[in-house]
Design an enzyme around this catalytic site. Structure first.
Site, short mmCIF file in Angstrom:
data_model
loop_
_atom_site.label_atom_id
_atom_site.label_comp_id
_atom_site.label_asym_id
_atom_site.label_seq_id
_atom_site.Cartn_x
_atom_site.Cartn_y
_atom_site.Cartn_z
N ARG A 99 33.89 37.54 38.05
CA ARG A 99 35.08 37.28 38.85
C ARG A 99 36.16 36.65 37.97
O ARG A 99 35.87 35.92 37.01
CB ARG A 99 34.71 36.34 39.99
CG ARG A 99 35.82 36.05 41.01
CD ARG A 99 36.14 37.23 41.85
NE ARG A 99 36.84 36.85 43.10
CZ ARG A 99 37.67 37.64 43.75
NH1 ARG A 99 37.93 38.85 43.28
NH2 ARG A 99 38.23 37.26 44.87
N THR A 372 39.67 48.05 46.40
CA THR A 372 38.58 47.65 45.54
C THR A 372 37.76 48.91 45.34
O THR A 372 38.07 49.96 45.91
CB THR A 372 37.80 46.51 46.25
OG1 THR A 372 38.67 45.39 46.38
CG2 THR A 372 36.54 46.09 45.55
N SER A 444 34.97 38.73 49.07
CA SER A 444 34.11 39.38 50.07
C SER A 444 33.24 40.47 49.46
O SER A 444 32.46 41.09 50.18
CB SER A 444 34.98 40.01 51.18
OG SER A 444 35.49 39.02 52.02
#
Length: 583
Positions: A99, A372, A444
Site C-alpha cells: 500500500r 482498481t 477496501s
C-alpha cells in the site's frame, strides 16, 4: 447424516489438520493453471511466464506489471496493492502489503484552503493527492522472495507491451475524457497521453516508452531501480515542480510489509483474506460469522437479502471507527473477528424489520474509488495468488512525472484528511485513518482465498467500498455451489451503514423482491434513482476475477466478469513441472 452434522464433522477435521494437509490434501496437484484478470493481454502474459518455468508468484508479478501498462485508468507503478499468496510446498499463506504511504509533508493542514475550508481539488488531483508508491516494491519483493524467475523475465511482457503499444479500449478512452481537464494540466501527462497530438481514441495504438524504460530499470536493479537513482530523482523533481514536497529519502525508505492474513471459518470453508490496513478481511469475518446463524439457502430471496444487508450494515459501522494502519493505531482485530462478537451483532438483527442505521451510533463510513483492478491465479503446483492493486480514482492524481511514464496515485484522499469531511465519494472517516508520515491509508481491497475439502477458490474485485460486499456475495455464491464464471457474473447489491440505503445494480432485484425489502423498512437506491439525494446507483459494478480448483474431479475453472469486455479468464495444462520458491 444431516447437513449440519456433516458440516460440523468436516469443520472439526479441518481444524485438526495442519494447513498444508487440509489445503488441497498436500499431495494433490491441479491439472494445470488458471488465471483470471481484467485484461486479456495480462492473462496471456501470465501464462507466458508459467510456460517459461515460473510459478504463480512469478506470474503474479507479470500480470500485475502488464495491468500497470494496459490499465492506467485503474492501477500502475505509481500506485499500490495487496498480494495474498499461498505457497503449496510449505502450506503458508502470507499477505504482502504494498500500500502507498503518506509523504512526511502531507499533514491534514495541507488540504485546507486559505479560508480554512477543505480543498477538494488538492486532495484528489495533482502532487498533494499522491502517496509514495508501493507497487514496484511489491513486485520486487514477491519475485525475489517467492518466485523462481529473475525480474528480467517476469517483467519482459510488460516492457514489450509498453514499448510496442496496445489498442486503446472503450473504458480507457471514456475515462480519459472524464479526467481530461486534470490530466492536461501537467506537462508529463501531456507527453504520454497526447503524444499523437490527440487524446487516446478507441483502437489507437498506445505506446509508453518512458514507462518501458522505468520497468527496465526495475528489472535490472530491483528496488533501487525505482526508489533510488534516475527514476527516484525524476519522480521527486516532477512532484516538486508542481508544488508538492517529496524527498529522495522517503522514496528510498519505502518498504513492503508482510502481514498475517485474517483467517476464519464459514460453514465448511476456511476463509483467508486481507488484514489491516485493508478493512475487507475484518468486515468479511463479521458479516459471514453473523450470517452463519441462519441457513440462507432455506430462505426466500427477500428474507435472505434482508439478513445479508443487516450484516453489511453492522460491519461497515465498525469499519468507520476502528480500522486503520495497524503500525500506527491499535486495531481491535481479535474482538472484531470473534464469533462471540458476531453472535452479539446477530442478536441485534430483527428478522422481519430493517434496523435504522441511526440506531447504530456513529457517523458516516469512509469510501474508496471504483477504479482498481484484481487478478487471481492458481498454478500446477497448487500455489495461488490473489492480487488487488489501484491508483484510486480514474487515472489517479492525473500527474505523470516527466521522463518516467509513471502516473501517480491519488490515495491521500483515502485518509480522513479532515475528520467529518466527506471524501470524493461523499463519505467520511475519523481519527484511526488520519494521515501521518509513512502511514498507510485504509483500503477496501479484499483479495481472498476459500478452502474446503472439495474446492479451492481465489477471488477479488475492484469497486471501492463495494469491494467487500462484492467479495461477500462471491463467497456466498461459491458456498451455494456456483462455478467460477457464475460467481463472476452474480448481480450485486450493497449497504455501507451510512447513507442508510441499499444500492443495487440494474437487475439485481426483481420488482417483487424490491418491494418486499421496502416492506421490511429498507430504502432502495436503484440505477438512475436520484430521489434519495445520492448520485444514483451505477448500472454495473466491479470487475470480479476468480479461479477455482475442484478437488472432487481435479479440474480447474476461471471466471472473468462479463461486465468487462476486455477481461479474460482461462485454464491451461501448463507448468506441471514448475512451482515452489526459488532454491
Amino acid at each position: 447424516m444431516n447437513r449440519i452434522l456433516s458440516l460440523f464433522l468436516a469443520a472439526a477435521l479441518l481444524a485438526a489438520a495442519p494447513l498444508s494437509a487440509r489445503d488441497a490434501r498436500a499431495d494433490a496437484r491441479p491439472p494445470g493453471a488458471a488465471i483470471a484478470s481484467a485484461h486479456a493481454l495480462a492473462t496471456e502474459a501470465g501464462f507466458e511466464t508459467l510456460e517459461a518455468g515460473g510459478n504463480a508468484f512469478d506470474a503474479a508479478v507479470t500480470v500485475s506489471a502488464v495491468l500497470s501498462v494496459v490499465e492506467p485508468i485503474s492501477s500502475g507503478l505509481g500506485g499500490g496493492g495487496f498480494f495474498l499468496l499461498h505457497d503449496a510446498r510449505s502450506g503458508r499463506d502470507v499477505f504482502v502489503d504494498a500500500r502507498e504511504t503518506a509523504p512526511a509533508a502531507a499533514t491534514s493542514e495541507r488540504y485546507l484552503a486559505a479560508d480554512g475550508s477543505f480543498d477538494r481539488d488538492r486532495a484528489i488531483n495533482g502532487p498533494w493527492s499522491a502517496g509514495i508508491p508501493g507497487l514496484p516494491a511489491g513486485l520486487v519483493h514477491v519475485a525475489q522472495t517467492y518466485g523462481r524467475l529473475p525480474l528480467s523475465v517476469s517483467l519482459a511482457p510488460a516492457i514489450r507491451i509498453a514499448r510496442e503499444g496496445f489498442p486503446v479500449y472503450e473504458r480507457m478512452a471514456r475515462g480519459y475524457e472524464m479526467r481530461r481537464e486534470v490530466m492536461e494540466r501537467y506537462p508529463g501527462t501531456r507527453e504520454v497521453f497526447l503524444a499523437g497530438g490527440a487524446p487516446p481514441r478507441v483502437g489507437d495504438l498506445f505506446r509508453q516508452p518512458d514507462l518501458a524504460r522505468t520497468l527496465e530499470l526495475l528489472a535490472q536493479h530491483g528496488h533501487d531501480g525505482f526508489y533510488r537513482g534516475e527514476v527516484a530523482r525524476k519522480l521527486v523533481e516532477g512532484v516538486n515542480a508542481e508544488g508538492g514536497q517529496w524527498t529522495l529519502e522517503e522514496l528510498a525508505s519505502y518498504t513492503v510489509k508482510e502481514r498475517e492474513p485474517v483467517r476464519f471459518r464459514y460453514r465448511g470453508w476456511e476463509i483467508v483474506t486481507a488484514p489491516p490496513p485493508s478493512s475487507g478481511g475484518i468486515a468479511l469475518a463479521q458479516m459471514l460469522q453473523i450470517l452463519q446463524g441462519w441457513e440462507l439457502d432455506r430462505l426466500d430471496e427477500v428474507q435472505r437479502t434482508h439478513l445479508v444487508v443487516e450484516s453489511m450494515r453492522r460491519a461497515y459501522r465498525d469499519r468507520t471507527f476502528h480500522l486503520g494502519d495497524p503500525d500506527f493505531v491499535k486495531v481491535p482485530q481479535r474482538l472484531l473477528t470473534s464469533p462471540d462478537y458476531a453472535a452479539g451483532l446477530r442478536a441485534t438483527i430483527h428478522p422481519a424489520r430493517a434496523t435504522p442505521s441511526e440506531l447504530l451510533s456513529g457517523e458516516a463510513t469512509p469510501l474508496e474509488d471504483e477504479d482498481t483492478t484484481h487478478f487471481s491465479i492458481i498454478d500446477a503446483q497448487g500455489n495461488r495468488a490473489a492480487v488487488t492493486q489501484t491508483v484510486n480514482l480514474l487515472y489517479g492524481s492525473g500527474l505523470v512525472a516527466p521522463g518516467t511514464g509513471v502516473l501517480l496515485n491519488n490515495e491521500m484522499d483515502d485518509f480522513a484528511l479532515r475528520p467529518g469531511i466527506p471524501n470524493a465519494f461523499g463519505v467520511m472517516g475519523y481519527d484511526a485513518n488520519a494521515p501521518a508520515p509513512g502511514k498507510r491509508m485504509l483500503s477496501s481491497m479484499t483479495p481472498t482465498f476459500m478452502v474446503s475439502p472439495e474446492r479451492v477458490a481465489v477471488l477479488g474485485t475492484p469497486g471501492g467500498s463495494r469491494i467487500i460486499t462484492m467479495v461477500l456475495l462471491g463467497i456466498l455464491g461459491y458456498d451455494a455451489g456456483l462455478d467460477a464464471q457464475a460467481v463472476a457474473a452474480l448481480p450485486r447489491y450493497h449497504h455501507q451503514w451510512m447513507p442508510d440505503r441499499i444500492q443495487a445494480e440494474a437487475g439485481a432485484f426483481d420488482p417483487d423482491v424490491a418491494q418486499g425489502l421496502r416492506d421490511l423498512g429498507h430504502t432502495l437506491q436503484l440505477p438512475g434513482d436520484e430521489a434519495e439525494g445520492g448520485r444514483g446507483s451505477s448500472h454495473v459494478w466491479g470487475n470480479l476475477q476468480t479461479v477455482e480448483w475442484r478437488l472432487s474431479d481435479n479440474s480447474l475453472g476461471a471466471g472473468s466478469d462479463p461486465r468487462n469486455p476486455v477481461g479474460s479468464g482461462a485454464t491451461r495444462p501448463v507448468g506441471a513441472a514448475a512451482g515452489g520458491r526459488r532454491d
